[in-house]
Design a protein around this motif. Sequence first.
Motif, PDB file in Angstrom:
ATOM      1  N   SER A   1      -4.636   0.312  -4.487  1.00 58.17           N
ATOM      2  CA  SER A   1      -4.503  -0.758  -2.791  1.00 58.17           C
ATOM      3  C   SER A   1      -6.410  -0.724  -2.930  1.00 58.17           C
ATOM      4  O   SER A   1      -6.563  -1.761  -3.927  1.00 58.17           O
ATOM      5  CB  SER A   1      -4.074   0.580  -2.114  1.00 58.17           C
ATOM      6  OG  SER A   1      -4.762   0.624  -0.609  1.00 58.17           O
TER       7      SER A   1
ATOM      8  N   HIS B   1     -10.567   0.211  -1.086  1.00 60.59           N
ATOM      9  CA  HIS B   1     -11.480   1.674  -0.729  1.00 60.59           C
ATOM     10  C   HIS B   1     -11.527   1.039   0.595  1.00 60.59           C
ATOM     11  O   HIS B   1     -11.065  -0.105   1.089  1.00 60.59           O
ATOM     12  CB  HIS B   1     -12.854   1.234  -0.866  1.00 60.59           C
ATOM     13  CG  HIS B   1     -13.519   1.919  -1.400  1.00 60.59           C
ATOM     14  ND1 HIS B   1     -12.979   3.304  -1.164  1.00 60.59           N
ATOM     15  CD2 HIS B   1     -14.787   2.103  -0.288  1.00 60.59           C
ATOM     16  CE1 HIS B   1     -14.761   4.323   0.103  1.00 60.59           C
ATOM     17  NE2 HIS B   1     -15.639   3.387  -0.191  1.00 60.59           N
ATOM     18  N   ASP B   2     -11.885   2.001   1.678  1.00 56.51           N
ATOM     19  CA  ASP B   2     -12.317   1.580   3.133  1.00 56.51           C
ATOM     20  C   ASP B   2     -13.169   1.031   3.174  1.00 56.51           C
ATOM     21  O   ASP B   2     -13.519   0.655   4.495  1.00 56.51           O
ATOM     22  CB  ASP B   2     -11.258   2.146   3.968  1.00 56.51           C
ATOM     23  CG  ASP B   2     -12.028   4.101   3.814  1.00 56.51           C
ATOM     24  OD1 ASP B   2     -13.101   3.393   3.518  1.00 56.51           O
ATOM     25  OD2 ASP B   2     -11.288   5.092   4.526  1.00 56.51           O
ATOM     26  N   TYR B   3     -14.496   1.386   2.860  1.00 54.40           N
ATOM     27  CA  TYR B   3     -15.023   0.691   3.104  1.00 54.40           C
ATOM     28  C   TYR B   3     -16.248   1.432   4.150  1.00 54.40           C
ATOM     29  O   TYR B   3     -16.891   0.916   5.077  1.00 54.40           O
ATOM     30  CB  TYR B   3     -15.967  -0.838   3.154  1.00 54.40           C
ATOM     31  CG  TYR B   3     -15.317  -1.062   2.247  1.00 54.40           C
ATOM     32  CD1 TYR B   3     -16.210  -1.370   0.671  1.00 54.40           C
ATOM     33  CD2 TYR B   3     -13.803  -1.962   1.470  1.00 54.40           C
ATOM     34  CE1 TYR B   3     -16.182  -2.604  -0.479  1.00 54.40           C
ATOM     35  CE2 TYR B   3     -13.498  -2.839   0.250  1.00 54.40           C
ATOM     36  CZ  TYR B   3     -14.661  -2.632  -0.295  1.00 54.40           C
ATOM     37  OH  TYR B   3     -14.513  -3.599  -1.261  1.00 54.40           O
ATOM     38  N   ASN B   4     -15.485   2.703   5.004  1.00 58.13           N
ATOM     39  CA  ASN B   4     -16.547   3.192   5.720  1.00 58.13           C
ATOM     40  C   ASN B   4     -16.371   2.584   7.299  1.00 58.13           C
ATOM     41  O   ASN B   4     -17.693   2.658   7.472  1.00 58.13           O
ATOM     42  CB  ASN B   4     -17.473   3.749   5.130  1.00 58.13           C
ATOM     43  CG  ASN B   4     -18.532   4.802   6.140  1.00 58.13           C
ATOM     44  OD1 ASN B   4     -17.335   5.766   6.882  1.00 58.13           O
ATOM     45  ND2 ASN B   4     -19.833   4.642   6.299  1.00 58.13           N
TER      46      ASN B   4
ATOM     47  N   SER C   1     -13.218   1.608  12.833  1.00 66.91           N
ATOM     48  CA  SER C   1     -11.207   1.158  13.187  1.00 66.91           C
ATOM     49  C   SER C   1     -10.881   0.327  13.055  1.00 66.91           C
ATOM     50  O   SER C   1     -10.054  -0.506  13.189  1.00 66.91           O
ATOM     51  CB  SER C   1     -11.290   2.007  13.991  1.00 66.91           C
ATOM     52  OG  SER C   1     -11.803   2.206  15.309  1.00 66.91           O
TER      53      SER C   1
ATOM     54  N   LEU D   1     -10.748  -2.068  10.440  1.00 69.85           N
ATOM     55  CA  LEU D   1      -9.782  -1.867   9.936  1.00 69.85           C
ATOM     56  C   LEU D   1      -8.156  -2.361   9.990  1.00 69.85           C
ATOM     57  O   LEU D   1      -7.206  -1.809   9.609  1.00 69.85           O
ATOM     58  CB  LEU D   1      -9.460  -0.471   9.597  1.00 69.85           C
ATOM     59  CG  LEU D   1     -11.189   0.514   8.562  1.00 69.85           C
ATOM     60  CD1 LEU D   1     -10.601   2.247   8.937  1.00 69.85           C
ATOM     61  CD2 LEU D   1     -10.503  -0.227   7.362  1.00 69.85           C
TER      62      LEU D   1
ATOM     63  N   PHE E   1      -6.042  -4.813   5.859  1.00 73.23           N
ATOM     64  CA  PHE E   1      -6.207  -3.321   5.487  1.00 73.23           C
ATOM     65  C   PHE E   1      -5.010  -3.017   6.390  1.00 73.23           C
ATOM     66  O   PHE E   1      -4.365  -1.796   5.702  1.00 73.23           O
ATOM     67  CB  PHE E   1      -7.652  -2.473   6.578  1.00 73.23           C
ATOM     68  CG  PHE E   1      -8.986  -3.192   5.455  1.00 73.23           C
ATOM     69  CD1 PHE E   1      -8.529  -2.114   4.534  1.00 73.23           C
ATOM     70  CD2 PHE E   1      -9.568  -3.909   6.184  1.00 73.23           C
ATOM     71  CE1 PHE E   1      -9.871  -2.768   3.986  1.00 73.23           C
ATOM     72  CE2 PHE E   1     -10.514  -4.179   5.554  1.00 73.23           C
ATOM     73  CZ  PHE E   1     -11.285  -3.556   4.323  1.00 73.23           C
ATOM     74  N   THR E   2      -4.518  -2.684   6.922  1.00 73.91           N
ATOM     75  CA  THR E   2      -2.985  -2.542   7.748  1.00 73.91           C
ATOM     76  C   THR E   2      -1.463  -2.298   7.146  1.00 73.91           C
ATOM     77  O   THR E   2      -1.103  -1.528   6.750  1.00 73.91           O
ATOM     78  CB  THR E   2      -2.713  -2.855   9.376  1.00 73.91           C
ATOM     79  OG1 THR E   2      -2.106  -4.148   9.631  1.00 73.91           O
ATOM     80  CG2 THR E   2      -3.796  -2.377  10.216  1.00 73.91           C
TER      81      THR E   2
ATOM     82  N   LYS F   1      -1.814  -2.700   3.920  1.00 71.17           N
ATOM     83  CA  LYS F   1      -2.586  -1.916   2.516  1.00 71.17           C
ATOM     84  C   LYS F   1      -1.624  -0.856   3.166  1.00 71.17           C
ATOM     85  O   LYS F   1      -1.402  -0.204   2.334  1.00 71.17           O
ATOM     86  CB  LYS F   1      -3.818  -2.205   2.391  1.00 71.17           C
ATOM     87  CG  LYS F   1      -4.319  -3.435   1.365  1.00 71.17           C
ATOM     88  CD  LYS F   1      -3.479  -2.987  -0.042  1.00 71.17           C
ATOM     89  CE  LYS F   1      -4.068  -4.502  -1.146  1.00 71.17           C
ATOM     90  NZ  LYS F   1      -4.018  -5.003  -1.619  1.00 71.17           N
ATOM     91  N   ARG F   2      -2.310  -0.235   3.951  1.00 72.47           N
ATOM     92  CA  ARG F   2      -2.205   1.026   4.686  1.00 72.47           C
ATOM     93  C   ARG F   2      -0.769   1.924   4.901  1.00 72.47           C
ATOM     94  O   ARG F   2      -0.054   2.481   3.942  1.00 72.47           O
ATOM     95  CB  ARG F   2      -2.529   2.289   5.231  1.00 72.47           C
ATOM     96  CG  ARG F   2      -4.525   1.925   5.673  1.00 72.47           C
ATOM     97  CD  ARG F   2      -5.003   2.786   4.654  1.00 72.47           C
ATOM     98  NE  ARG F   2      -6.042   2.372   4.284  1.00 72.47           N
ATOM     99  CZ  ARG F   2      -6.820   2.172   3.161  1.00 72.47           C
ATOM    100  NH1 ARG F   2      -5.950   1.426   2.075  1.00 72.47           N
ATOM    101  NH2 ARG F   2      -8.244   2.222   2.548  1.00 72.47           N
TER     102      ARG F   2
ATOM    103  N   ARG G   1      -7.962   3.112  -4.726  1.00 73.20           N
ATOM    104  CA  ARG G   1      -8.108   2.348  -4.141  1.00 73.20           C
ATOM    105  C   ARG G   1      -9.645   2.092  -4.146  1.00 73.20           C
ATOM    106  O   ARG G   1     -10.952   2.796  -4.273  1.00 73.20           O
ATOM    107  CB  ARG G   1      -8.825   3.402  -3.049  1.00 73.20           C
ATOM    108  CG  ARG G   1      -7.481   3.411  -1.295  1.00 73.20           C
ATOM    109  CD  ARG G   1      -7.399   4.969  -0.702  1.00 73.20           C
ATOM    110  NE  ARG G   1      -6.636   4.899   0.236  1.00 73.20           N
ATOM    111  CZ  ARG G   1      -6.744   5.695   1.104  1.00 73.20           C
ATOM    112  NH1 ARG G   1      -7.687   6.391   1.842  1.00 73.20           N
ATOM    113  NH2 ARG G   1      -6.152   5.584   2.507  1.00 73.20           N
TER     114      ARG G   1
END
Length: 302
Positions: free
Chosen positions: A176, A178-181, A184, A187, A192-193, A195-196, A214
């Motif tokens: 997957s 990393h969300d990179y902080n 929202s 994201l 990203f949606t 992947k999640r 991740r």
Amino acid sequence: MSAFLCPSVPPASVLRNAIRHSRSVTSRSPPRHPYPSRISINNSYAVPNISEDSSSVPIDVVADVKTERIVVLGGTGFVGSAICKAAASKGIEVVSLSRWSGKPSYADPWVDQVTWKAGDVFYAPWDEILAGATAVVSTLGGFGNEEQMKQINGEANIVAVGAAKDHGVPKFVLISVHDYNLPSFLLSSGYFTGKRKAESEVLSKYPASGVVLRPALIYGKRKIDGFEIPLDLIGRPLERFLLAAENFTRPLNSIPGSDLLLSPPVSVDDVALAAINAVFYDNFFGVFTIEQIREAAAKLRS
């Protein structure tokens, strides 16, 4: 190996025959080594009325250890090919399924150790591809418009997870991101949606054996049309610098999006070894961060 004491002694002829026969045992202790091994053991027996010397009778013990067979989705890609290479080097049987191409055009020695198949996961002959598989490793993902990203990052992986579960594959590993902080609203993009959603499917279908890696930016030597792009010339020094500066940059981690600049890149070899670690070890499951990916890779190297 355990020793057992019998309450009574069998006839001598029966005991002689028992001693001369080989015994097979099966080991499931992780990591599961891909090759069977034969062990010769000398045992001493105190048995009355046996004239022949049985003080040093060899017993062959054959450990029939299960061979791993993994299916790598996207095996001709940058990360997928690294996983195929790492798996082949560990003696794992590898099948690669890629949408656009089968066998890579370059002639590295490990390439011939992989079974290459071209096909789309939405129409894949899963009965054939997943036969005997002990794990599926998916590197599926990509960029495009919103619908394309939702399909390749999310729906394609969800289809693969369902197929693996239906065919009794015991483990699923998803590469997957990393969300990179990020905040929202960023994201919420299709990348990203997608992947999640794929992550949720893995952890739902495989709660005790699903693995989600991740990584952040992945670097290494990437081959495209016969040319090698040395991404490690930038990625490796940047990784070392950011790791060395972690104590100073940690207070900045609370700033939204700060990880775009502060998250250390990850070697493609580390991602590949972490995936192979997940294949070998039954107690390796859940979501793994950048640091944990690096630790898992180091564990397999040691």
